[in-house]
Structure formats: structure tokens, C-alpha cells
Design a protein around this motif. Structure first.
Motif, short mmCIF file in Angstrom:
data_model
loop_
_atom_site.label_atom_id
_atom_site.label_comp_id
_atom_site.label_asym_id
_atom_site.label_seq_id
_atom_site.Cartn_x
_atom_site.Cartn_y
_atom_site.Cartn_z
N ASP A 32 0.83 -1.21 0.00
CA ASP A 32 0.00 0.00 0.00
C ASP A 32 0.86 1.26 0.00
O ASP A 32 0.54 2.25 -0.66
N ASP A 33 1.97 1.22 0.74
CA ASP A 33 2.89 2.36 0.75
C ASP A 33 3.53 2.55 -0.63
O ASP A 33 3.67 3.68 -1.11
N LEU A 34 3.90 1.44 -1.24
CA LEU A 34 4.49 1.51 -2.57
C LEU A 34 3.51 2.11 -3.58
O LEU A 34 3.89 2.92 -4.43
N MET A 106 2.70 -0.47 -12.06
CA MET A 106 1.63 -0.02 -11.17
C MET A 106 0.49 -1.04 -11.14
O MET A 106 -0.04 -1.38 -10.08
N LYS A 107 0.12 -1.52 -12.31
CA LYS A 107 -0.97 -2.49 -12.39
C LYS A 107 -0.61 -3.78 -11.67
O LYS A 107 -1.44 -4.37 -10.97
N GLN A 108 0.63 -4.21 -11.81
CA GLN A 108 1.05 -5.47 -11.19
C GLN A 108 0.93 -5.41 -9.67
O GLN A 108 0.54 -6.40 -9.03
N CYS A 109 1.26 -4.28 -9.08
CA CYS A 109 1.20 -4.19 -7.62
C CYS A 109 -0.12 -3.64 -7.12
O CYS A 109 -0.29 -3.39 -5.93
N ALA A 111 -1.58 -0.71 -7.89
CA ALA A 111 -1.69 0.75 -7.76
C ALA A 111 -2.74 1.28 -8.72
O ALA A 111 -2.93 0.75 -9.82
N ASP A 112 -3.42 2.33 -8.32
CA ASP A 112 -4.48 2.93 -9.12
C ASP A 112 -3.87 3.78 -10.24
O ASP A 112 -3.16 4.74 -9.98
N ILE A 194 8.04 -6.26 -12.11
CA ILE A 194 8.08 -5.26 -13.19
C ILE A 194 8.69 -3.96 -12.69
O ILE A 194 9.52 -3.34 -13.36
N PHE A 195 8.31 -3.54 -11.48
CA PHE A 195 8.85 -2.31 -10.92
C PHE A 195 10.36 -2.45 -10.71
O PHE A 195 11.13 -1.55 -11.03
#
Length: 270
Positions: A32-34, A106-109, A111-112, A194-195
Motif C-alpha cells: 500500500d505504501d508503494l 503499477m498495475k502489477q502491484c 496501484a491505481d 516489473i517495478f
């Protein structure tokens, strides 16, 4: 090394250290922090491409009929950087820009990505940054960062564009991203592939080859003009201050979330 380059490096050293060792990296404790960090950082990833393409448009001939423009060495420098940034390969060997690769991360983790996509769609349709920032709910620190970049783009001073690209992006990114990789990968081994790949690509490419090319480009554009070098130094300092503000914004968001989560836990336990 060019004495002017060394002078700028010396003057920005404290700001570089503040960015490379920023507290935001160690504040990222979970996914969530990431996600919150990426919500801020993605705007810098996007406007980097705009700065890069501005340099290409200004320093090479991108219209027809074609005519030789500027120094062939400078044309080579910027075109090679564009190839790497605009059409790199992802983990599967598919060609993508680094911005598109970042969206994949972003999608992998989880993130919106709707905010940055809304920003881009609104900007594309209206050409108005203010409306795009408002409609997408862009954090103030991110909008200030983008505004500064586009102020430099709008200055039509190629040497300033090159300076903030070189010292505020290409020459800075490797050290900054090494800190992120080391801190985040300890907490999320194997869960942000990916990040991690995105960061490693920047370290690999920008840490040596692109950084060298960008330094040479700035030297070519400023030449022996002392006024150009002074302006370049001031613009670079301001660009790093904007980066620090961007990181501060992400840090505050992350720590506010942590405080709220702790408060909620105490309330539940009570």
C-alpha cells in the motif's frame, strides 16, 4: 571533466544527497505504501518523456522537408537517448516506453492508474494543465513538479532543458533508484518484478551510457557562454528542490496513512 560541469555538481551535491538518501524510501513498508509512492512518482516518469521529446524536437530536425540542424554530435546524443527511453523492452521482450513500463508496474502491484490516465486524457482533449490536474486529483507536489518542467520547456532555452534533464534526471536517477531498489526489494522480494525491472533498467542504462551522453549534450549546448552555465546551475538547483518536494509529498502521504492505520488498530484493540 568540464570545469562548469564540476561546478554544478559541487553546488548541487547537498541536494543530490538529500534525494538519494530521502526518508521516503525507508518509509515504504508494504504494498500500500508503494502504491502511494507510485501515485506521485508516475507524474515525473510522464513529464520526463515530454522533456526528452522537447530536446529531440529542438536539437534535431523532426519535420519535413528535412534539413541538417545543429551539431551532428548533439543529434546523435539525443536520438540515442530517445531510442532507449521511448522504445525499450519489457520483461517479455516487448517494445515499450519507460512510462508504459511504469504503468505495467503499477498495475502489477495494484496501484491505481486511473488518476494519471485521467490527467493524460484531459490534457490531450483540452491542452489545459490546470483542468487536467483538477480532474485527476493530482497531488499538489506532483503538479508543481510538472509545472516547473513545462516552464523550462516553454522557455525555449535548449541549454536549460538539457541541464535539468542531465542533472535533475539522467545524472540523478541511478543513485536515487539504487536506494529505492535496496529498500523496497528487502520488503517485497519477488512481488514487484516489473517495478524492480524498471528500476534496474534505469540503473543499467542511465548509470553509465545515457548519463555520459546527457553530460556531453549539456556541455555542447552551453559551450563557453558563462551566462548559460549560470542559468543552467540555477535551473538545476530548482529542479532538485522540486524533486525533494515531490518526495516529501509522497512521504507525508505514506506516514499519514501509517498513523491512521495505527490509530485504527488501537481503537479496535481498545
Amino acid at each position: 571533466m568540464n570545469q562548469h560541469i564540476e561546478k554544478i555538481r559541487n553546488s548541487i551535491a547537498p541536494l543530490r544527497e538529500e534525494i538519494i538518501n530521502h526518508k521516503v524510501y525507508s518509509a515504504i513498508k508494504d504494498i500500500d505504501d508503494l502504491r502511494l509512492f507510485m501515485h506521485y512518482h508516475v507524474y515525473a516518469v510522464w513529464d520526463f518523456m515530454s522533456l526528452l521529446k522537447t530536446l529531440q524536437n529542438n536539437l534535431t530536425c523532426t519535420v519535413v522537408p528535412w534539413f541538417p540542424k545543429g551539431s551532428a554530435d548533439t543529434r546523435y546524443l539525443i536520438n540515442e537517448i530517445v531510442v532507449g527511453e521511448e522504445s525499450d523492452i519489457d520483461l517479455s521482450g516487448i517494445r515499450k516506453s519507460h512510462f508504459e513500463l511504469y504503468l505495467d508496474a503499477m498495475k502489477q502491484c495494484g496501484a491505481d492508474t486511473s488518476h494519471i490516465k485521467n490527467f493524460i486524457t484531459t490534457l490531450k482533449n483540452t491542452g489545459d494543465f490546470k483542468s487536467a490536474f483538477v480532474s485527476s486529483g493530482t497531488p499538489k507536489e506532483a503538479s508543481d513538479f510538472v509545472d516547473f518542467t513545462f516552464d523550462i520547456i516553454g522557455s525555449n532555452k535548449y541549454y536549460l532543458q538539457s541541464a535539468i534533464f542531465t542533472f535533475g534526471r539522467e545524472d540523478l536517477i541511478p543513485g536515487m533508484f539504487i536506494s529505492i531498489v535496496n529498500d523496497i526489494h528487502k520488503n517485497f522480494p519477488g512481488s514487484i518484478s516489473i517495478f524492480k525491472y524498471y528500476l534496474e533498467r534505469h540503473i543499467e542504462v542511465d548509470g553509465d551510457h545515457h548519463s555520459h551522453l546527457a553530460l556531453q549534450m549539456t556541455s555542447n549546448l552551453c559551450g563557453e557562454n558563462e551566462q548559460f552555465w549560470q542559468e543552467a546551475e540555477q535551473a538545476t538547483i530548482e529542479s532538485l528542490k522540486k524533486r525533494i518536494a515531490l518526495w516529501n509529498g509522497a512521504y507525508n502521504q505514506i506516514t499519514n496513512r501509517a498513523t491512521a492505520h495505527k490509530s485504527m488498530s488501537l481503537t479496535t484493540e481498545g
